[in-house]
Each structure stands twice: as C-alpha cells, then as structure tokens.
Scaffold this motif. Structure first.
Motif, PDB file in Angstrom:
ATOM      1  N   SER A   1       0.826  -1.220   0.000  1.00 53.49           N
ATOM      2  CA  SER A   1       0.000   0.000   0.000  1.00 53.49           C
ATOM      3  C   SER A   1       0.852   1.259   0.000  1.00 53.49           C
ATOM      4  O   SER A   1       0.382   2.342  -0.322  1.00 53.49           O
ATOM      5  CB  SER A   1      -0.914   0.010   1.225  1.00 53.49           C
ATOM      6  N   GLN A   2       2.133   1.116   0.377  1.00 55.19           N
ATOM      7  CA  GLN A   2       3.005   2.282   0.405  1.00 55.19           C
ATOM      8  C   GLN A   2       3.101   2.983  -0.954  1.00 55.19           C
ATOM      9  O   GLN A   2       3.339   4.183  -1.031  1.00 55.19           O
ATOM     10  CB  GLN A   2       4.414   1.872   0.862  1.00 55.19           C
ATOM     11  N   GLY A   3       2.903   2.205  -2.034  1.00 57.42           N
ATOM     12  CA  GLY A   3       3.061   2.745  -3.381  1.00 57.42           C
ATOM     13  C   GLY A   3       2.203   3.966  -3.660  1.00 57.42           C
ATOM     14  O   GLY A   3       2.604   4.847  -4.408  1.00 57.42           O
ATOM     15  N   VAL A   4       1.005   4.014  -3.087  1.00 55.47           N
ATOM     16  CA  VAL A   4       0.140   5.175  -3.356  1.00 55.47           C
ATOM     17  C   VAL A   4       0.041   6.113  -2.166  1.00 55.47           C
ATOM     18  O   VAL A   4      -0.649   7.114  -2.223  1.00 55.47           O
ATOM     19  CB  VAL A   4      -1.301   4.784  -3.746  1.00 55.47           C
ATOM     20  N   ILE A   5       0.742   5.770  -1.084  1.00 58.43           N
ATOM     21  CA  ILE A   5       0.452   6.528   0.141  1.00 58.43           C
ATOM     22  C   ILE A   5       0.839   7.996   0.034  1.00 58.43           C
ATOM     23  O   ILE A   5       0.102   8.872   0.471  1.00 58.43           O
ATOM     24  CB  ILE A   5       1.064   5.855   1.389  1.00 58.43           C
ATOM     25  N   GLN A   6       1.982   8.283  -0.601  1.00 60.43           N
ATOM     26  CA  GLN A   6       2.340   9.703  -0.667  1.00 60.43           C
ATOM     27  C   GLN A   6       1.372  10.445  -1.583  1.00 60.43           C
ATOM     28  O   GLN A   6       1.013  11.593  -1.315  1.00 60.43           O
ATOM     29  CB  GLN A   6       3.791   9.926  -1.126  1.00 60.43           C
TER      30      GLN A   6
ATOM     31  N   LEU B   1      -3.753   5.426   6.713  1.00 59.03           N
ATOM     32  CA  LEU B   1      -2.459   5.928   7.194  1.00 59.03           C
ATOM     33  C   LEU B   1      -2.193   7.330   6.635  1.00 59.03           C
ATOM     34  O   LEU B   1      -1.730   8.224   7.358  1.00 59.03           O
ATOM     35  CB  LEU B   1      -1.338   4.955   6.809  1.00 59.03           C
ATOM     36  N   ALA B   2      -2.534   7.543   5.363  1.00 63.70           N
ATOM     37  CA  ALA B   2      -2.347   8.883   4.775  1.00 63.70           C
ATOM     38  C   ALA B   2      -3.198   9.904   5.527  1.00 63.70           C
ATOM     39  O   ALA B   2      -2.756  11.032   5.769  1.00 63.70           O
ATOM     40  CB  ALA B   2      -2.714   8.861   3.292  1.00 63.70           C
ATOM     41  N   GLY B   3      -4.414   9.501   5.920  1.00 64.23           N
ATOM     42  CA  GLY B   3      -5.299  10.399   6.668  1.00 64.23           C
ATOM     43  C   GLY B   3      -4.702  10.771   8.018  1.00 64.23           C
ATOM     44  O   GLY B   3      -4.711  11.936   8.425  1.00 64.23           O
ATOM     45  N   VAL B   4      -4.150   9.773   8.689  1.00 66.93           N
ATOM     46  CA  VAL B   4      -3.538  10.023  10.004  1.00 66.93           C
ATOM     47  C   VAL B   4      -2.298  10.914   9.845  1.00 66.93           C
ATOM     48  O   VAL B   4      -2.060  11.839  10.625  1.00 66.93           O
ATOM     49  CB  VAL B   4      -3.183   8.680  10.694  1.00 66.93           C
TER      50      VAL B   4
ATOM     51  N   ASN C   1       9.854  16.848   3.702  1.00 70.29           N
ATOM     52  CA  ASN C   1       8.716  16.665   4.616  1.00 70.29           C
ATOM     53  C   ASN C   1       8.242  15.217   4.586  1.00 70.29           C
ATOM     54  O   ASN C   1       8.013  14.587   5.623  1.00 70.29           O
ATOM     55  CB  ASN C   1       7.589  17.622   4.190  1.00 70.29           C
ATOM     56  N   TRP C   2       8.160  14.674   3.357  1.00 69.12           N
ATOM     57  CA  TRP C   2       7.646  13.316   3.215  1.00 69.12           C
ATOM     58  C   TRP C   2       8.570  12.281   3.868  1.00 69.12           C
ATOM     59  O   TRP C   2       8.139  11.371   4.564  1.00 69.12           O
ATOM     60  CB  TRP C   2       7.413  12.965   1.738  1.00 69.12           C
ATOM     61  N   ILE C   3       9.872  12.418   3.612  1.00 75.94           N
ATOM     62  CA  ILE C   3      10.817  11.413   4.127  1.00 75.94           C
ATOM     63  C   ILE C   3      10.763  11.365   5.655  1.00 75.94           C
ATOM     64  O   ILE C   3      10.767  10.289   6.257  1.00 75.94           O
ATOM     65  CB  ILE C   3      12.255  11.684   3.606  1.00 75.94           C
ATOM     66  N   LYS C   4      10.652  12.554   6.284  1.00 71.44           N
ATOM     67  CA  LYS C   4      10.549  12.573   7.760  1.00 71.44           C
ATOM     68  C   LYS C   4       9.297  11.828   8.212  1.00 71.44           C
ATOM     69  O   LYS C   4       9.331  10.989   9.107  1.00 71.44           O
ATOM     70  CB  LYS C   4      10.483  14.025   8.257  1.00 71.44           C
ATOM     71  N   LEU C   5       8.168  12.130   7.540  1.00 76.81           N
ATOM     72  CA  LEU C   5       6.903  11.480   7.918  1.00 76.81           C
ATOM     73  C   LEU C   5       6.944   9.973   7.659  1.00 76.81           C
ATOM     74  O   LEU C   5       6.516   9.168   8.486  1.00 76.81           O
ATOM     75  CB  LEU C   5       5.754  12.073   7.097  1.00 76.81           C
ATOM     76  N   ALA C   6       7.468   9.608   6.485  1.00 76.02           N
ATOM     77  CA  ALA C   6       7.491   8.191   6.101  1.00 76.02           C
ATOM     78  C   ALA C   6       8.328   7.397   7.094  1.00 76.02           C
ATOM     79  O   ALA C   6       7.969   6.294   7.502  1.00 76.02           O
ATOM     80  CB  ALA C   6       8.051   8.048   4.689  1.00 76.02           C
ATOM     81  N   ASN C   7       9.442   7.999   7.486  1.00 75.87           N
ATOM     82  CA  ASN C   7      10.327   7.378   8.469  1.00 75.87           C
ATOM     83  C   ASN C   7       9.596   7.082   9.772  1.00 75.87           C
ATOM     84  O   ASN C   7       9.775   6.045  10.393  1.00 75.87           O
ATOM     85  CB  ASN C   7      11.452   8.371   8.760  1.00 75.87           C
TER      86      ASN C   7
ATOM     87  N   ALA D   1      11.186  -0.625   1.074  1.00 77.00           N
ATOM     88  CA  ALA D   1      11.083   0.280  -0.077  1.00 77.00           C
ATOM     89  C   ALA D   1      10.633   1.651   0.399  1.00 77.00           C
ATOM     90  O   ALA D   1      10.137   1.803   1.515  1.00 77.00           O
ATOM     91  CB  ALA D   1      10.080  -0.287  -1.077  1.00 77.00           C
ATOM     92  N   ARG D   2      10.800   2.606  -0.453  1.00 75.90           N
ATOM     93  CA  ARG D   2      10.331   3.953  -0.137  1.00 75.90           C
ATOM     94  C   ARG D   2       9.765   4.573  -1.408  1.00 75.90           C
ATOM     95  O   ARG D   2      10.237   4.292  -2.516  1.00 75.90           O
ATOM     96  CB  ARG D   2      11.522   4.779   0.367  1.00 75.90           C
ATOM     97  N   ILE D   3       8.749   5.402  -1.232  1.00 76.58           N
ATOM     98  CA  ILE D   3       8.220   6.174  -2.351  1.00 76.58           C
ATOM     99  C   ILE D   3       8.568   7.625  -2.082  1.00 76.58           C
ATOM    100  O   ILE D   3       8.630   8.041  -0.926  1.00 76.58           O
ATOM    101  CB  ILE D   3       6.696   5.956  -2.465  1.00 76.58           C
TER     102      ILE D   3
END
Ligand code: NAD
Length: 550
Positions: free
Chosen positions: A132-137, A174-177, A382-388, A398-400
């Motif tokens: 699901s990470q593929g579309v999360i960002q 998860l994207a909502g949170v 911003n994204w990398i901090k959140l994804a981490n 993996a990372r998007i």
C-alpha cells in the motif's frame, strides 16, 4: 503450496544482479499481493503472471538469462528469449493491450477465460508493486492540497469519509492520520480490515456505525488524528450518514468500483456470495454492482451539495455511475486534475526505490541522504521525515518519494555510488508508478480535461516506453486496461537497477532524465505553464513547431 517471498541477502540465483533484481521484484509483488494463490496483486484482477506455469517459466528464464539477452513477456506469459546486447533491457513486456474497438470488458473476460490474456494492473504485472506504500504519498499529497486549498493548511479536527481497504485503498487510513485528520474507511471484507491493522496502516475497527462515528467525533473534538475501519457496504453506509445529517469535510472512495464483477461488492451481498455469483450469474452481479455504485455516487454528490470536498480517487466510480444513469456523476472532480496536475506538469510524481538486500537500513541510509541533500525540496524532505516515522515496510524494504526531472537522476546516481562503495548492503531497484507524467493516458483519471483536449491520445505512453528502451532501462512495459478498465487506459512502466556498476550509471542517467523529460514535454505540448517553465529552467530540448509557422 509454500508461500512465495522475495529472496533477501547477497547470494545470486541468476547470472547477474539485473536479472536477480527482477526475479526478487516478481517475488516481492506476490509477497505483498492480496491473493497469492491466484497470482493477484491488487485492484481485484491485477496479476503478476498469467498463470502458475507462466510464473515458473519466468523464474526459470530469469535464472538462465545472460547479460546480453532480452526476455519477452506477453500478458504475463513468457514468450521467448532474444540475443540483444548488454545495454538492452533484460525484460520487455506488453500486458493486456487489445485493439481499440475490441477493448471492452466483455472481450477482456472472454480472452482471460480462454487463457490468452491477463491484466497486469499498473505495477502488478510489471513487478513494481511495493504494498500500500506505493500510493500513500499520492493520497497524502491530495489531502495536503485540500488542506491548503480549503482548510487553512491543516486537517486537524476534520473528518474524511472514504471506502476500500484493498491493495491500494489500504493506504488511505495511514495517509489520513499522517495528514492529522479523523478518517473513516468503510470496507465490506473483514479480512482486509484485519490485514491493514496487522500491517500498521489502520488503528481501529468496528462493525457499528454509531461506534465509528463516536470515535471520529471524539478525535475531531480533541483535534487528534484517528483511523477507523468500519465493516459495511459503502453504498449503504454513505446514504445512512447523509440521512443522519452528518457532512464529512472530505469524501472519496477507493473500492474496486472499476470492476463490476470481480471488484465492487453490491449492497446486500457478502464477499462469499459475490464470489459465488461471479461464477453462477456474473451478469446479475454486474447489474447489482452498477445499481449500488449509482446509490453511492448519488450520496457522494449530495455530500458535495452540502459542502464536502468530494473527489474520485482513480477507480472509475463516476464512469460506472454515469453508465447507470447518474447524469451529473462527473460533477465530482478527479484527483489528478483537481489537485496534482501542477506537480505532474513538472514531472514530479511517484518515484520509488527498493532495497534488494532486504535490509531496512539501506532505506534508512537513503532517507538520511535525502534529508541532507534535498533540504531545498520541501515535498521530499517533509515526506521522508513522515514516512520514516509512520510508514511500515511491507515485503522488501522500499520507499516512495515524489521527485521530478533531474532530481530522480541525481538521487539514483548517488545511490549507485553508495552501492559501489559498499555503503549499502546490496543493489537498489528504481521504478515509478505508471500514473506518472508521460506514462499514462487515461481520459477518466490521469489525462481528464487536459488543457488542449488531448485526453485520449495514447501516443505519449507508447513514446515513453520506446524512449525508455532506447535509454537502456532494465525493464520496460506497456499496459492497457483489463476488467472494468478495458478500453480506458494505456500506460508505460520502467525499472532500472542500481547495481553499483559504471554501466548502471549510464542506464540510470539516460532512463531517468528521458523518462521525466518526455513527461514534461507531454504537458508542455498541452500548454501547461509549469511544464513550459520546467523546459526553460532545466534546459529540456523541446521542439516548438510554432517557431516554424511564423
Ligand atoms: P482491491 O481489489 O485490492 O481492493 C478493493 C477493496 O474494496 C476490497 O477490499 C473490497 O472488499 C472493497 N469493496 C468492494 N466493494 C465495496 C463496497 N461496496 N463497500 C465497501 N468496500 C468494498 O483494489 P485496490 O488495489 O485497493 O484498488 C482500489 C481502486 O483504486 C481500484 O479501482 C484501482 O484501480 C484504483 N487505483 C487508484 C490509484 C490511484 O493512484 N489513485 C492507484 C491504484 C489503483
């Protein structure tokens, strides 16, 4: 049968890392997929290979493939191996392409039944799906854009209503949170709810609407984020929420509404009953799905009337409702045009990298590199901090990250250098979603309401794929829609492996520069200011035929 998981570690089963990488990626989409037994990865019918004999034949071919050979795959079935050269792709594919007039759902199901075709989804058949990470960002960026546009920059205290917790929809809670909202996701299949909880994508579950709404209210009141999975059918729950006079701030849906037989579950049907009807009476099931979708979309339109921000998240729900007689279904915006087009016009889109070693530290090292070297890029840092902090790994780590022209190349070359210098425990594969600047023609999703009316022209993804072959990518694929998407879309996918060699430097540079370059030119050609600006700024060699008409 033993569950397939992606091989980890330094040992090779193939004659080189490029072949081994693609083999691990094939295994990885199955490891992360929704229904491994049927080779289904996501979107109800998106498959990794046509059938099990095809799967085993692909594995065998990859194991025996030389560096200067190319394996050809037609709709998930390996066809043959050709002598090419060490800079040629090692896999080329065409998945589910049916000639225009014949590209209907009925013909697709018929050809599928005969074993002649399968749908590769976008990233399933191309072995690029990372869970699901593929579309999360993408989903997160949509929420953030809505926050900036309508809610003073924050979704704190806001209520998002949506549906579907499948392979892609599972990213929504998860994207909502991450966007700090209170999000309610309606899902008809309890197993899917449990899976998202197990994977850390969803916090709470209930089968009571009262309880779900109480949790949402409490979170809103406290300005806290929460994600709730509600066991129920969206076409029943949405009208009931309306009836209670509740108006969510944001409404969407990511059920598999694009497929009336294998995807959407009509009101009144359990998952098991729908499965039985698929065999017994698919026509009736499709009719019932269409009726339920119409009911759900009417509720979505009424939410819009009452002030909710409502959008289609790429599942063709509006087209289905329109077919069922909801004439104003297209009053609902599509997410690409409404929220993401300025990014796509600069070829900023869902780029991804996968640690073939299986070591999560490799991804964390790359995260750190991005934080140190791309601090000027607000979206990425911003994204990398959140994804981490929030995004758990599924399958191979993996990372998007949404990067644009030039930036993708810069990152990939830096990563290849890290592989070369032994700073990572193994090679890294780079790919991107097919839903990317030059890579997709889909007049109801990616290219809806293009400025110049070029929505349905599929030359662009075809050119994109040919250019990627010329640029020495490792895997290149052309997909068209299957199931309910038959006749709706054409897309191109690409994968390149950073194996730490000098040759990989060339592959990465040419492929990534040209892949985003053609994306920018696609939007420049359609007259988008952002793309024309990018052409100027980045020195992309655009030919403007208008210069010759003076
Ligand atoms: P999936 O088949 O894995 O999951 C769909 C989910 O919807 C299932 O869990 C199913 O039980 C649930 N569902 C079906 N009918 C329902 C109903 N009436 N009420 C509640 N739940 C119901 O599909 P997926 O991979 O999650 O994809 C979902 C949709 O999103 C597809 O149409 C897909 O093509 C689309 N998609 C969009 C993007 C994007 O970028 N926006 C990307 C990929 C896929």
């Amino acid at each position: 049968m033993e569950k397939i998981t992606a091989m980890r570690g330094p040992n090779l089963r193939c004659k080189g890392w490029r072949q081994e990488a693609l083999l691990r990626l094939l295994e990885n989409v199955l490891e992360n997929g929704e229904n491994q037994q049927e080779l289904i990865v996501y979107a109800s019918l998106g498959k990794a290979a046509r059938n099990w004999p095809s799967y085993y034949a692909i594995v065998d071919a990859l194991k025996n493939l030389e560096e200067d050979e190319t394996l050809v795959i037609q709709s998930g079935k390996p066809i043959g191996i050709f002598k090419t050269h060490p800079f040629a792709p090692i896999v080329v594919m065409a998945n589910c392409n049916i000639v225009g007039k014949w590209a209907t759902s009925e013909n697709f199901y018929d050809l599928q039944e005969k074993g002649l075709i399968c749908w590769g989804g976008l990233t399933a058949g191309a072995w690029q799906y990372i869970g699901s990470q593929g579309v999360i960002q993408g989903t997160y960026e949509i929420f953030q854009t809505i926050a900036r546009k309508y809610f003073n920059g924050s979704l704190k205290g806001r209520f998002i209503l949506t549906a579907g917790l499948g392979g892609m929809g599972g990213a929504q809670p998860l994207a909502g949170v991450m966007a700090e909202a209170a999000i309610l996701v309606v899902e008809v299949d309890e197993e899917r709810i449990n899976k998202r909880i197990d994977h850390g994508y969803l916090q709470k579950k209930t089968n009571s609407l009262d309880e779900a709404l109480a949790w949402i209210d409490a979170a809103k009141e406290a300005g806290e984020s929460v994600s709730v999975g509600l066991l129920g059918n969206a076409s029943e729950i949405y009208p009931e929420i309306l009836r209670r006079g509740i108006v969510p701030d944001i409404v969407s849906d990511q059920t598999a509404a694009h497929d009336l037989v294998y995807g959407y579950i009509p009101a009144g049907f359990t998952v098991e009953e729908a499965k039985q009807f698929r065999k017994m009476n698919p026509e009736l099931l499709a009719k019932k799905s269409l009726e339920s979708i119409a009911t759900e979309v009417r509720a979505m339109l009424e939410f819009k009337n009452r002030g909710s921000i409502v959008f289609d998240n790429g599942n063709n729900i509006r087209s289905q409702a329109f077919q069922a007689g909801v004439e104003n279904a297209f009053d609902i915006d599509i997410f690409t045009e409404a929220f993401l087009r300025p990014l796509f016009a600069r070829a900023i889109g869902p780029f991804r990298w996968i640690a073939l070693s299986g070591n999560p530290e490799d991804i964390r090292t790359i995260d750190q590199y991005i934080l140190e070297n791309f601090s000027h890029n607000e979206i990425a840092s911003n994204w990398i901090k959140l994804a981490n902090k929030y995004v758990p790994f599924e399958g191979l780590p993996a990372r998007i990250g949404w990067f644009g022209h030039g930036e993708r190349t810069e990152l990939a070359l830096a990563v290849n250098k890290m592989v070369k210098e032994g700073k990572l425990s193994g090679p890294i594969a780079f790919s991107r979603d097919h839903l990317d600047a030059g890579a997709m023609a889909h007049p109801n999703i990616m290219t809806e309401r293009m400025k110049d009316g070029s929505d349905a022209i599929s030359d662009w993804p075809l050119i994109n794929a040919m250019l990627n072959c010329s640029s020495m990518a490792d895997l290149v694929t052309i997909h068209s829609g299957g199931g309910g998407y038959a006749g709706y879309m054409t897309s191109a996918g690409v994968t390149i492996v950073a194996d730490g060699t000098n040759e990989a430097d060339l592959r990465l540079k040419y492929t990534l520069d040209n892949d985003t370059g053609i994306g920018v030119l696609r939007y420049a050609d359609a007259g988008y200011e952002e793309a024309l600006d990018e052409v100027e700024k980045k020195g992309i060699r655009r030919i403007n035929t208008e210069d010759y008409s003076k």
